[in-house]
Enzyme design. Structure first.
Site, PDB file in Angstrom:
ATOM      1  N   ASP A   1       7.439  14.470  12.963  1.00  0.00           N
ATOM      2  CA  ASP A   1       7.451  15.657  14.226  1.00  0.00           C
ATOM      3  C   ASP A   1       7.319  14.859  15.502  1.00  0.00           C
ATOM      4  O   ASP A   1       6.963  13.709  15.679  1.00  0.00           O
ATOM      5  CB  ASP A   1       6.116  16.432  14.002  1.00  0.00           C
ATOM      6  CG  ASP A   1       5.892  17.571  14.977  1.00  0.00           C
ATOM      7  OD1 ASP A   1       6.832  18.125  15.370  1.00  0.00           O
ATOM      8  OD2 ASP A   1       4.896  17.610  15.539  1.00  0.00           O
TER       9      ASP A   1
ATOM     10  N   ASN B   1       3.148  23.815  11.468  1.00  0.00           N
ATOM     11  CA  ASN B   1       4.545  23.791  11.311  1.00  0.00           C
ATOM     12  C   ASN B   1       5.122  22.651  10.808  1.00  0.00           C
ATOM     13  O   ASN B   1       6.524  22.633  10.409  1.00  0.00           O
ATOM     14  CB  ASN B   1       5.530  23.937  12.643  1.00  0.00           C
ATOM     15  CG  ASN B   1       4.939  22.832  13.706  1.00  0.00           C
ATOM     16  OD1 ASN B   1       4.034  22.250  13.555  1.00  0.00           O
ATOM     17  ND2 ASN B   1       5.878  22.339  14.437  1.00  0.00           N
TER      18      ASN B   1
END
Length: 1250
Positions: free
Chosen positions: A454, A894
């Protein structure tokens, strides 16, 4: 319609037509990467009421009744779970990541353990040992080790699951306020139900997916941070219905709320929501702007109230999290296959010896020659051979090492503690140590080939800093090298009472220019920053707080504030700033907002003196196209931009233009017409914007630093040297992600970047070549099997979520069109339909495989604007088609799905909550610790485990195969060479501790050298240290050792007399001699395999041998025989045998023959064919002196780039529409009549059905 159906698969190389084949409900829509229009509420309501009313009613099957828990007990809301058992379809709000509870622990854990082939095998073996006709050893030799294995593994699993329980309880027991019995009461998250009315206070996490009913904001706004959902830290606003905001403010009003919501079923679409609220005989349309999702954090709103629509597992973030997968390492799978191989070898050996028993009985057995062996049973030779087969299965069972798995678990547990105790992975500012949350994957850390990371909060700190600027050709702001050397001092902003104390800048010359007031362009530069934005200001406890649509914009406004141009407030039509202490108000005539296509924003204001001026800021690529030809500072600014880009700073160009009154009035008419256009409104506005944004005068440019976490670049540099490829998967904008790629050295100017269009060309070419090859075109064969890209240059991919949908997702037809399909009636039609489906699947798989092949040829891949589900699918593609070991690292909710999908999941703690950490296998506080986790702990764990397994198989083959050779001299009677107690204790006490310590402590090179020479990591990626070749080498080594251990004592005992005139060649003396030689040999062998010697290693080797002698003399004593005569039958065997010098010479000779060839081979290998590790070990001192020089990456230089996409806008769209609508401006709450007047097209009469 049939034509449409077939055309879906006609040309799969082309981009699919989304009008015909949209994404399914569980997939990501194309709108993901398109600009989101924040229109005024009323405009959207009217359109929805007119156009969406009918389909909303048809699609909304999820019903939520406020303040009525009995409503959900109705039979229609139940779903069948098993047979006649039913449960509510509405999930509770408690989350669950654990695997066991007190009732299921024992059966489920035993089931999981007995799925291991070895454990199941020993259970069967234990049963066989209870049959006296075939068992030649006692059942305790299997039961004790089996119970030990099952017990230790169960305790380890229990400890792991208790930790998961604690993490779950930490989340589930968070406090919340829920309406209960007519008033708000403190309630734990896990007790929240669908239909509850909850209050969420400032800085609190949203506990479930809720419909926003009201807030403390007079304009029914609620600001939320969605970092856990999409990785973006800039604030977003949600808007409740004005009617609910007006009527549902007080506690008693909320308690009396009885509205009914009909909406879509739970799904994973974060940016979509369709529903309707029915209340007081009226209906109100609902969309995503009115929904607060679980995982968001309420910011800058004192409190808000909401109706829980989805709870727990039904929330959108949990739907994106994926299922908890049981992860196992490559070595686990390899061990299982090797155990199967040993099973086959065991069966073959037992069958061969059973055949030998059959022939021996037929020719030399009790019925013929060996009458003295008659046992009273008149069994036929073939039946005796059948019994011998099972007897040898028991005798040779130690070929399958029962203690293997428990030893592996002990080693992994110890390695996990070393990770937890590593102070170099401890982050003191937040008191966060590294944590191994699982104990089953450590050696897999030494085999990683792909890292999926990420961006927000993982690579970056989410801190934007105003670093430099260029004004009128002069550059301000000092370089990092000057700052580190202390050549410049920090600017003192104490003269500015409104300055932000956290802002720092190092160039006093700029502040002197501003305060002198001589340079008009400097004045206009910072005035532009204070005016041209969509930031909103509010005062909290007397302190000025800014709310920006992106952190970049907030950084620019904060910079202007510190340099004396302070944005104070705004209304729908004005903006007030303080210019060096003088407060001025500008009339806002128009805001030309940013979007990803325009790459700029402008504001048109009327100045206090009446002049009209346009201020504009944007990417240099679009600004330079719109500049007036007469701009003398274009070249100087271009050079400054190149310097900024070289330092990976995010750049914006600033410019302005004066507009005469007549031109503005003409333009304003067109602007108003475009603003109220009923169709293609955005395109019409863009055309109007283009008309006014021309002939601009350049002021200069800004440079913002998106701060990376400490040593991110160095970490990526080292991991790349270890041949690990890094993919960045982020929900952020393409431009932002690309800029971070340059900042962290994933990209440079020598890298050729391929975008979606370029990739389509490559994929289409490859698929055409494949079609040609299938049709017999041999000329395409070489292209099809060759590489996509030339190898003489670095390449990188930058792709968006919408483009990935073509590769990742299974596409479906719209339901309304699917209903019109002709169902096949004849056999030919069915076969044709099946053929089409198979063809479509094959083409889709072919396209996916080609994409993965192309991406894996690149040095870096950046995927932006991707959803959590897409992140997981990208990881799965690489796992599926490359069979590579993957690692995913992230810090937000997420990232959970990606973390669960990868072979190894790493959570960054302390950034965006704990959900990523809870779902991870390992966690720590900073990205830089990843290199130590992999290059040190991962590599050591892999080397230790491989060395342990090779040795473990070797020592068991050496031990067991002695029985095989002995069978040729005992009539194939399944008689054991050793006594039963030696068989029981060999793997438990006599040979276990030294190899366990090697598995825990051994290291070929130090941690510093492991980090300095990342290429040492490559053998793990290629499975070089443990594979079938190494396994069969261990088998061969064991066979040779067993031959020596059996035949040298056998030859020494043959026709031999002792010193006392008695023959020492009895069975018990032979058993003692072979056992002693075996124990000494295998313990000295592990000494030869040890690279890192400690006192503990030496003590364990000699201690194991001492324990053997101590226990053997005790078990062979007369005293214990008197107490247990049937269990201890080797009375006096050891003392009688080992007092013979001849036998000691035999033992020494046997050990020497086993070890000396290994010493010679090792010496030759290290001398003639040294590995990289051998070279570094040999010159360790020299390399230690060079560590710091070799470990440092080269200085990064992008060179002069003519292309920059790193402009400082990371948001989709600003607050311009919100500002224009006036809802962002503080005002008194509207009256109820005024609220209803705003809903003429929205409100329809509705009679609730009971």
């Amino acid at each position: 319609m049939d034509t449409d159906y077939e055309s879906t698969y006609e040309d799969d190389s082309q981009v699919p037509n989304d009008d015909v084949v949209p994404y399914s409900d569980d997939e990501t829509d194309d709108e993901l990467d398109s600009p989101q229009t924040d229109e005024p509420e009323q405009n959207r309501r009217n359109v929805q009421a007119e156009q969406s009313r009918e389909p909303v009613i048809k699609e909304c099957t999820w019903q939520v009744k406020a303040n009525d828990r009995n409503f959900y007990d109705q039979p229609e809301f139940k779903k069948k779970v098993f047979l006649c058992l039913k449960k509510s379809k509405y999930a509770g709000n408690a989350i669950k990541t654990y695997k066991y509870n007190p009732i299921t622990f024992l059966p489920v854990n035993l089931y999981e353990q007995f799925k291991r082939a070895a454990n199941a095998y020993f259970l069967v073996l234990l049963i066989l040992q209870t049959i006296p006709q075939i068992s030649t050893v006692t059942w305790s030799t299997t039961l004790i080790p089996l119970l030990l294995v099952l017990g230790i593994t169960a305790i380890k699993d229990l400890v792991d699951d208790i930790a998961r329980h604690k993490m779950d309880n930490e989340i589930n027991n968070r406090p919340s306020e829920v309406i209960t019995d007519g008033r708000f009461k403190k309630t734990k998250w896990k007790h929240i139900h669908v239909g509850d009315i909850i209050r969420i206070n400032k800085n609190e996490f949203v506990p479930a997916d809720v419909l926003l009913l009201s807030s403390s904001d007079p304009n029914s706004l609620c600001y939320v941070e969605t970092a856990e959902l999409d990785g973006e830290t800039n604030l977003k606003f949600k808007m409740s219905l004005e009617i609910t905001d007006k009527l549902l403010q007080k506690e008693e009003q909320l308690a009396g709320f009885d509205g009914l919501v009909e909406c879509e079923e739970p799904n994973n679409r974060l940016d979509k929501f369709v529903g309707t609220l029915f209340w007081r005989g009226n209906s109100f349309g609902l969309d995503a702007d009115k929904i607060l999702l679980r995982g968001c954090t309420v910011r800058n709103t004192e409190y808000c109230h909401g109706l829980v629509l989805f709870a727990g597992a039904d929330t959108k973030i949990m739907r994106n999290s994926g299922k908890t997968r049981l992860k196992r390492t490559k070595i686990d799978y390899l061990m299982n296959y090797m155990v199967y191989t040993i099973f086959v070898l065991l069966i073959l050996a037992a069958a061969g010896l059973a055949i030998g028993q059959t022939f021996w009985e037929a020719k030399l057995g009790a019925a013929n020659v060996s009458w003295y062996l008659y046992d009273g049973n008149n069994y036929s030779p073939s039946y005796r051979g059948f019994l011998a087969f099972w007897g040898y299965i028991i005798v040779l069972n130690t070929m399958v090492p029962i203690s293997l798995y428990v030893s592996v678990e002990v080693i992994r547990l110890g390695q996990s503690y070393f990770i937890n105790w590593d102070l170099q992975m401890y982050f003191s500012p937040k008191d966060t140590p590294a944590k191994a949350r699982t104990t089953t994957l450590n050696e897999q850390l030494g085999q990683i080939q792909y890292i999926f990371s990420d961006k927000t909060g993982t690579l970056t700190q989410n801190i934007m800093t105003f670093k430099k600027c260029t004004i009128n050709g002069t550059t301000y702001g000092d370089d990092d090298d000057e700052l580190k050397s202390g050549q410049t001092k920090q600017v003192d902003f104490s003269w500015n009472p409104l300055a932000d104390p956290s802002f720092t800048f190092h160039d006093n010359y700029l502040i002197e220019q501003i305060r002198a007031g001589k340079d008009k362009d400097v004045y206009e530069f910072f005035k532009l920053l204070a005016l041209c934005h969509t930031v909103m200001a509010e005062k909290t406890d007397g302190e000025l707080i800014y709310q920006a649509a992106s952190p970049d914009e907030g950084a620019l406004v904060t910079a202007a504030r510190n340099f004396g141009f302070v944005f104070l407030s705004r209304t729908q039509s004005t903006i007030t700033i303080s210019e060096l202490g003088q407060e001025k108000t500008y009339e806002v005539l128009a805001i030309l907002d940013f979007n990803s296509d325009r790459k700029r924003m402008s504001i048109i204001v009327r100045q206090p003196d009446g002049r009209i001026r346009l201020y504009c800021k944007g990417a240099d690529t679009v600004i330079y196209e719109r500049l007036h030809p007469d701009n003398p500072i274009k070249d100087q600014t271009q050079k400054a931009l190149d310097i900024f880009a070289n330092a990976s700073l995010r750049t914006l160009c600033l410019c302005y233009k004066d507009i005469n009154k007549g031109d503005f009035e003409n333009w304003s008419k067109k602007y108003k017409q475009a603003s109220v256009a009923t169709s293609n409104r955005d395109e019409a506005l863009d055309r109007v914007y283009e008309a006014i944004e021309t002939d601009l005068k350049l002021l200069g440019a800004t440079a913002i630093e998106d701060k990376l976490q400490d040593d991110v670049s160095g970490t990526i540099f080292n991991l790349a040297r270890a041949d690990i490829k890094i993919w960045v998967l982020t929900g952020d904008k393409k431009e932002t992600a690309e800029n971070i790629g340059y900042s962290c050295k994933l990209l440079d100017d020598d890298t050729e970047i391929l975008y979606g269009e370029d990739i389509n060309v490559h994929l289409q070419t490859r698929m055409e070549n494949q079609r040609n090859q299938m049709s017999g075109n041999q000329g395409a064969q070489s292209n099809q099997s060759g590489a996509f890209l030339p190898t003489d240059k670095k390449h990188a991919l930058i792709i968006t979520g919408s483009w990935l949908n073509e590769i990742l997702l299974e596409k479906k037809k719209r339901k309304k069109k699917r209903l019109k399909l002709k169902f096949p009636r004849t056999k030919e039609e069915k076969e044709q339909q099946l053929h089409e489906k198979l063809k479509a699947y094959a083409l889709k798989e072919q396209r996916q495989r080609s994409f993965v092949d192309l991406a894996c040829e690149c040095s870096a891949v950046i995927c932006c604007r991707v959803t959590p589900k897409q992140k997981a699918m990208v990881v799965d593609l690489v796992k599926r088609y490359k069979k590579a070991v993957t690692l995913a690292i992230g810090d937000g909710a997420n990232d959970v799905n990606m973390i669960k999908t990868a072979h190894i999941g790493v959570g960054i703690s302390g950034q965006e909550g704990m959900q990523a950490v809870m779902s991870s296998d390992y966690s720590f506080a900073q990205f830089r610790y990843l290199q130590r986790l992999l290059l040190v702990h991962g590599r050591w764990s892999y080397i230790r485990m491989c060395k342990f397994l090779r040795y473990f198989f070797y020592k068991n083959f050496s031990f067991t195969l002695v029985h095989f050779w002995y069978s040729f001299f005992n009539g194939f009677s399944a008689q054991t060479v050793y006594e039963d107690w030696f068989i029981t204790l060999y793997n438990v006490l006599y040979s276990s501790l030294p190899v366990l310590l090697v598995g825990l402590l051994d290291q070929d090179v130090s941690d510093k050298l492991s980090l300095a020479f990342p290429r040492l990591y490559v053998p793990g990626q290629k499975d070089l240290l443990f594979n079938y070749k190494k396994f069969f080498l261990s088998l061969f080594h064991g066979i040779v050792t067993s031959l020596i251990i059996f035949f040298i004592p056998y030859g020494a005992f043959l026709l031999t007399m002792g010193q006392d005139g008695e023959a020492p060649s009895d069975y018990q003396s032979f058993a003692v001699t072979t056992a002693t030689a075996l124990v000494i040999t295998v313990n000295f062998q592990i000494g030869l395999d040890t690279s890192y010697w400690t006192f503990v290693n030496a003590f364990s080797i000699f201690g194991s041998i001492a324990i053997y002698f101590g226990i053997m003399f005790d078990l062979h004593s007369a005293g214990i025989h008197v107490l247990f005569p049937s269990m201890f039958i080797f009375t006096g065997a050891a003392p009688n045998a080992l007092r013979q010098p001849y036998l000691w010479l035999t033992i020494i000779l046997t050990v020497a023959f086993c070890l000396l060839p290994i010493v010679a081979l090792r010496f030759l290998a290290k001398t003639i064919w040294p590995s990289e590790s051998d070279k570094i070990q040999k010159k360790g001192k020299k390399f230690k002196a060079e560590v710091e020089q070799r470990a440092k990456p080269k200085p990064f230089a992008r060179g002069v780039s003519t292309r920059r996409s790193a402009y400082a806008f990371s948001h989709q769209r600003g607050y311009a529409d919100l500002i224009s609508s006036g809802r962002s401006i503080r005002k008194k709450r509207a009256s109820l009549d005024a609220v209803f007047d705003n809903y003429p097209a929205q409100i329809t009469h509705f009679t609730p059905q009971t």
